[in-house]
Design a protein around this motif. Sequence first.
Motif, short mmCIF file in Angstrom:
data_model
loop_
_atom_site.label_atom_id
_atom_site.label_comp_id
_atom_site.label_asym_id
_atom_site.label_seq_id
_atom_site.Cartn_x
_atom_site.Cartn_y
_atom_site.Cartn_z
N MET A 19 0.65 -1.38 -0.20
CA MET A 19 -0.04 0.16 -0.40
C MET A 19 0.69 0.87 -0.20
O MET A 19 0.87 2.45 -0.69
CB MET A 19 -1.41 -0.17 1.10
N ARG A 20 2.10 1.60 0.33
CA ARG A 20 3.32 2.59 1.26
C ARG A 20 3.70 2.39 -0.30
O ARG A 20 3.57 4.26 -0.59
CB ARG A 20 3.82 2.36 2.10
N LYS A 21 4.10 1.38 -1.43
CA LYS A 21 4.12 1.95 -2.39
C LYS A 21 3.51 2.51 -3.68
O LYS A 21 3.92 3.53 -4.53
CB LYS A 21 4.67 0.33 -3.24
N ILE A 22 2.40 2.06 -3.66
CA ILE A 22 1.42 3.01 -3.75
C ILE A 22 0.52 3.72 -3.97
O ILE A 22 1.27 4.83 -5.01
CB ILE A 22 0.56 1.48 -4.05
N ILE A 23 -0.03 4.09 -3.15
CA ILE A 23 -0.01 5.41 -2.26
C ILE A 23 1.66 6.42 -2.27
O ILE A 23 0.73 7.81 -2.41
CB ILE A 23 -0.84 5.35 -1.24
N GLY A 24 2.74 6.41 -2.45
CA GLY A 24 3.40 7.19 -2.15
C GLY A 24 3.33 7.56 -4.22
O GLY A 24 4.91 8.50 -3.86
N TYR A 25 3.16 6.75 -4.60
CA TYR A 25 4.02 6.70 -6.01
C TYR A 25 2.85 8.12 -6.29
O TYR A 25 2.89 8.82 -7.06
CB TYR A 25 4.04 5.97 -7.14
N SER A 26 1.68 8.11 -6.43
CA SER A 26 0.48 8.60 -7.14
C SER A 26 -1.15 8.34 -6.39
O SER A 26 -1.74 6.95 -5.70
CB SER A 26 0.59 8.55 -8.17
N SER A 27 -1.40 9.15 -6.44
CA SER A 27 -3.21 9.25 -5.44
C SER A 27 -4.27 8.23 -6.35
O SER A 27 -4.26 7.91 -7.61
CB SER A 27 -3.71 10.88 -5.19
N LEU A 28 -5.12 7.82 -5.40
CA LEU A 28 -5.88 6.78 -6.77
C LEU A 28 -7.13 7.41 -7.24
O LEU A 28 -7.27 6.50 -8.17
CB LEU A 28 -6.35 6.09 -5.51
N ARG A 29 -7.13 8.64 -6.41
CA ARG A 29 -8.30 9.20 -7.14
C ARG A 29 -8.74 10.62 -6.67
O ARG A 29 -7.61 10.92 -5.18
CB ARG A 29 -9.21 9.29 -6.71
N ASP A 30 -8.79 11.25 -7.20
CA ASP A 30 -8.76 13.21 -6.87
C ASP A 30 -9.03 13.41 -5.58
O ASP A 30 -10.34 12.72 -5.06
CB ASP A 30 -9.59 13.81 -7.53
N ASN A 31 -8.70 14.42 -4.71
CA ASN A 31 -9.17 13.92 -3.02
C ASN A 31 -10.20 15.46 -3.53
O ASN A 31 -10.44 16.58 -3.71
CB ASN A 31 -8.08 15.31 -2.09
N VAL A 32 -11.70 15.26 -2.90
CA VAL A 32 -12.81 15.96 -2.50
C VAL A 32 -12.43 16.60 -0.79
O VAL A 32 -12.60 15.24 -0.35
CB VAL A 32 -13.26 14.65 -3.37
N ALA A 33 -12.95 18.26 -0.31
CA ALA A 33 -13.72 18.58 0.88
C ALA A 33 -14.92 17.95 0.69
O ALA A 33 -15.31 18.19 -0.09
CB ALA A 33 -13.64 19.74 0.36
N PRO A 34 -15.02 18.16 2.11
CA PRO A 34 -16.03 17.71 2.34
C PRO A 34 -17.64 18.67 2.60
O PRO A 34 -16.80 20.09 2.36
CB PRO A 34 -16.25 17.48 4.21
N GLU A 35 -18.37 18.40 2.02
CA GLU A 35 -19.53 19.32 1.88
C GLU A 35 -20.67 19.16 3.65
O GLU A 35 -20.53 18.08 3.71
CB GLU A 35 -20.55 18.80 0.78
N VAL A 36 -20.38 20.02 3.71
CA VAL A 36 -20.98 20.05 5.29
C VAL A 36 -22.51 21.05 5.31
O VAL A 36 -22.67 22.04 5.11
CB VAL A 36 -20.06 20.77 5.94
N ALA A 37 -23.06 20.29 6.29
CA ALA A 37 -24.71 20.51 6.34
C ALA A 37 -24.96 20.72 8.36
O ALA A 37 -24.64 19.18 8.64
CB ALA A 37 -25.80 20.88 5.90
N VAL A 38 -25.53 22.21 8.78
CA VAL A 38 -25.78 21.85 9.97
C VAL A 38 -26.87 21.72 9.99
O VAL A 38 -27.65 22.85 10.35
CB VAL A 38 -24.71 22.75 10.98
N SER A 39 -27.92 21.66 11.37
CA SER A 39 -29.24 21.92 12.09
C SER A 39 -29.45 21.66 13.09
O SER A 39 -29.15 20.67 13.59
CB SER A 39 -30.22 21.29 10.75
N GLN A 40 -30.64 22.50 13.24
CA GLN A 40 -30.79 21.69 15.05
C GLN A 40 -32.82 21.78 14.71
O GLN A 40 -33.21 22.51 14.46
CB GLN A 40 -31.10 22.48 15.77
N HIS A 41 -33.40 20.58 15.75
CA HIS A 41 -35.00 20.18 16.22
C HIS A 41 -34.57 20.05 17.16
O HIS A 41 -34.35 19.62 18.51
CB HIS A 41 -35.23 19.24 14.60
#
Length: 349
Positions: free
Chosen positions: A202-224
């Motif tokens: 795993m270290r060898k593979i991820i050390g060469y390149s990311s397997l997919r594009d990184n994506v930031a989280p979409e966040v939603a906050v609510s209360q009830h």
Amino acid sequence: MKPGSPLMRSTGCQRSWRWFFSAGIFIMEVFALRKTQAVHHRHELQFTTVGTIHSVLELSAISLIDDVEVVSYNKGQKQITIKIPWISIVLGKIHLTQWYNLLVKYEKDFLWPIQFLARHDINHDRHHTAQLLAECEVDNDITVKSHIHLIWNGEESYRIDEEVGHWENINPEAKEYPYILQSPLWTNLTKYYMKVYCVDLMRKIIGYSSLRDNVAPEVAVSQHVSPEGSIILSCIATGFYPRSIIMHWEKNGKLGIWGNESSSGTLPNMDSTFYLKVTLELSPEDSGAGYTCVVEHSELKSPGIYSVPSKPTINKPWILALGIMLAVILLLSCAGVFIKWKMRKTVRM
């Protein structure tokens, strides 16, 4: 030695140079740490064997890194399939050949769990399934998890945490092979293979390149407001990659414990991104004002701070029941009017 002498000045320069050198190394290490922090990766190896007491009929192996399939093997095709082309370059022909030879060599060894499953079966032609699941995780290049699971006919029988080093018997009916699993030979083999083919690969593979594009989280906050009157705060982060994420609640910018906090755990989405929900249940006396959900992820340049909406929605069962009742009354009224109209039309005819 006199102050200001050449030797003293030379010693002072050497000390200053060493100090600046050490400080430079420290700064570079800090930046390197910041660059790699929150880097979490997971490798899962799945081996599945189907056979009878006489022979292995099917044998397949799948390698998934961060829930992305990268390599597979099938007994019928007798070849290793690379799912992502550049991985062949990273692993190299020699490594792939060694892996292939290893799978072919141990193909017969996968027969013994099948024979164990079929030991009391009078039908020697019945098919049985044995699975070996190996999983390892690294966080900031430190191995944080290394587990092996043995699953026979769909039921987990044994499990081992490599850090603990002791096989746990999950299925009471499967007690005939602990002496093999606990033997020094098997113990050393599992440790070696987990390191070489799970962690190092795993270290060898991820050390060469990311397997997919990184994506930031979409966040939603609510209360009830719950039926019992307590305030429920919810914070949902979804669509993020990689998996590693930290979410917590703050009140007026400070950490603390104000109520009952719960988490869904990090779960996979259909598109190989991830989802996490954390909730905070407050007492009815707490208005919920001043609370924020703080989210930390490698794709966020700084921790995201999301405020809770000021006006909670009231969630009362009787409101829903009243709405349903009114809808039923309206539907019945319309049906009654239609029936009367139909009857009048029939009489006139």
